[in-house]
Scaffold this active site. Structure first.
Site, PDB file in Angstrom:
ATOM      1  N   ILE A  17       0.833  -1.209   0.000  1.00  0.00           N
ATOM      2  CA  ILE A  17       0.000   0.000   0.000  1.00  0.00           C
ATOM      3  C   ILE A  17       0.865   1.257   0.000  1.00  0.00           C
ATOM      4  O   ILE A  17       0.644   2.169  -0.802  1.00  0.00           O
ATOM      5  CB  ILE A  17      -1.010  -0.017   1.161  1.00  0.00           C
ATOM      6  CG1 ILE A  17      -2.111  -1.033   0.836  1.00  0.00           C
ATOM      7  CG2 ILE A  17      -1.593   1.377   1.405  1.00  0.00           C
ATOM      8  CD1 ILE A  17      -3.182  -1.172   1.879  1.00  0.00           C
ATOM      9  N   THR A  20       2.527   1.593  -3.434  1.00  0.00           N
ATOM     10  CA  THR A  20       1.567   1.947  -4.478  1.00  0.00           C
ATOM     11  C   THR A  20       1.049   3.377  -4.296  1.00  0.00           C
ATOM     12  O   THR A  20       0.920   4.120  -5.267  1.00  0.00           O
ATOM     13  CB  THR A  20       0.394   0.943  -4.489  1.00  0.00           C
ATOM     14  OG1 THR A  20       0.927  -0.370  -4.681  1.00  0.00           O
ATOM     15  CG2 THR A  20      -0.588   1.251  -5.604  1.00  0.00           C
ATOM     16  N   GLU A  21       0.781   3.757  -3.063  1.00  0.00           N
ATOM     17  CA  GLU A  21       0.235   5.085  -2.801  1.00  0.00           C
ATOM     18  C   GLU A  21       1.236   6.205  -3.078  1.00  0.00           C
ATOM     19  O   GLU A  21       0.890   7.203  -3.689  1.00  0.00           O
ATOM     20  CB  GLU A  21      -0.245   5.199  -1.351  1.00  0.00           C
ATOM     21  CG  GLU A  21      -1.515   4.442  -1.044  1.00  0.00           C
ATOM     22  CD  GLU A  21      -2.756   5.004  -1.723  1.00  0.00           C
ATOM     23  OE1 GLU A  21      -2.731   6.141  -2.219  1.00  0.00           O
ATOM     24  OE2 GLU A  21      -3.762   4.281  -1.760  1.00  0.00           O
ATOM     25  N   SER A  22       2.483   6.045  -2.588  1.00  0.00           N
ATOM     26  CA  SER A  22       3.393   7.191  -2.620  1.00  0.00           C
ATOM     27  C   SER A  22       4.853   6.826  -2.856  1.00  0.00           C
ATOM     28  O   SER A  22       5.707   7.700  -2.787  1.00  0.00           O
ATOM     29  CB  SER A  22       3.309   7.931  -1.285  1.00  0.00           C
ATOM     30  OG  SER A  22       3.807   7.089  -0.252  1.00  0.00           O
TER      31      SER A  22
END
Length: 188
Positions: A17, A20-22
């Site tokens: 996560i 993928t997010e940042s």
């Protein structure tokens, strides 16, 4: 990683996560807080209302990460309790993190939104390389045709990677890199 371990978010889920997010970065190249077009902020890309509900400041990198981890834990536990399958719970938690719990409930699984499909595909690929447990199986979620690049049950015994080291370094270096860029801009 210590906080994620303490509250019980599977390492592979939290790494996928945050990546993928940042890409583990709270700040962009200009030293500003990473902000999506929809307004999600920071390393966990928390929406302001979500951050407020979690009681964290989305602009503070540590609070943002903690809030994100708490949300990941809530979502993962909810779907794990519902079906008992760690991998399926992780993919549904990722879908809910991206599209919202309401969308996952509405579609009784991973929503057909292109963004969410791509997001869950990235998380799935990460889980292939870094399974939550070697006993995980992916029975019911594999049967959903709208989930790209699903976890292959035969590859669940692949070794873990050192993503926690990379994440820690990137998060720690974010303020340092921001100060360097600001100094370079003053010189120019």
């Amino acid at each position: 990683d210590a906080y994620g371990d303490k509250i019980g978010v599977p390492k592979s889920l939290r790494d996928s996560i945050f990546e993928t997010e940042s890409n583990y970065e709270h700040f962009d190249r200009q030293g500003r807080i990473k902000t999506s077009l929809k307004g999600a902020r920071g390393v966990g890309q928390l929406m302001p209302a979500t951050a407020k509900g979690l009681g964290v400041d989305p602009d503070d990198p540590i609070q943002n990460a903690y809030g994100s981890l708490r949300l990941q834990k809530q979502l993962y536990e909810k779907y794990l309790k519902a079906n008992g399958n760690e991998t399926e719970a992780a993919l549904l938690a990722a879908a809910a993190y991206n599209a919202g719990e309401g969308a996952v409930e509405k579609y009784k699984g991973i929503p057909p939104y292109a963004e969410t499909q791509g997001y869950v595909g990235k998380v799935s690929r990460h889980l292939k390389k870094n399974p939550i447990s070697s006993q995980s199986s992916v029975t019911s979620i594999v049967q959903q045709p709208n989930v790209p690049d699903l976890v292959d049950a035969q590859k669940l015994d692949e070794p873990q990677t050192a993503m926690d080291v990379v994440a820690r370094k990137r998060l720690a270096q974010a303020p340092i890199n921001q100060r360097r860029r600001q100094a370079q801009q003053r010189v120019q």
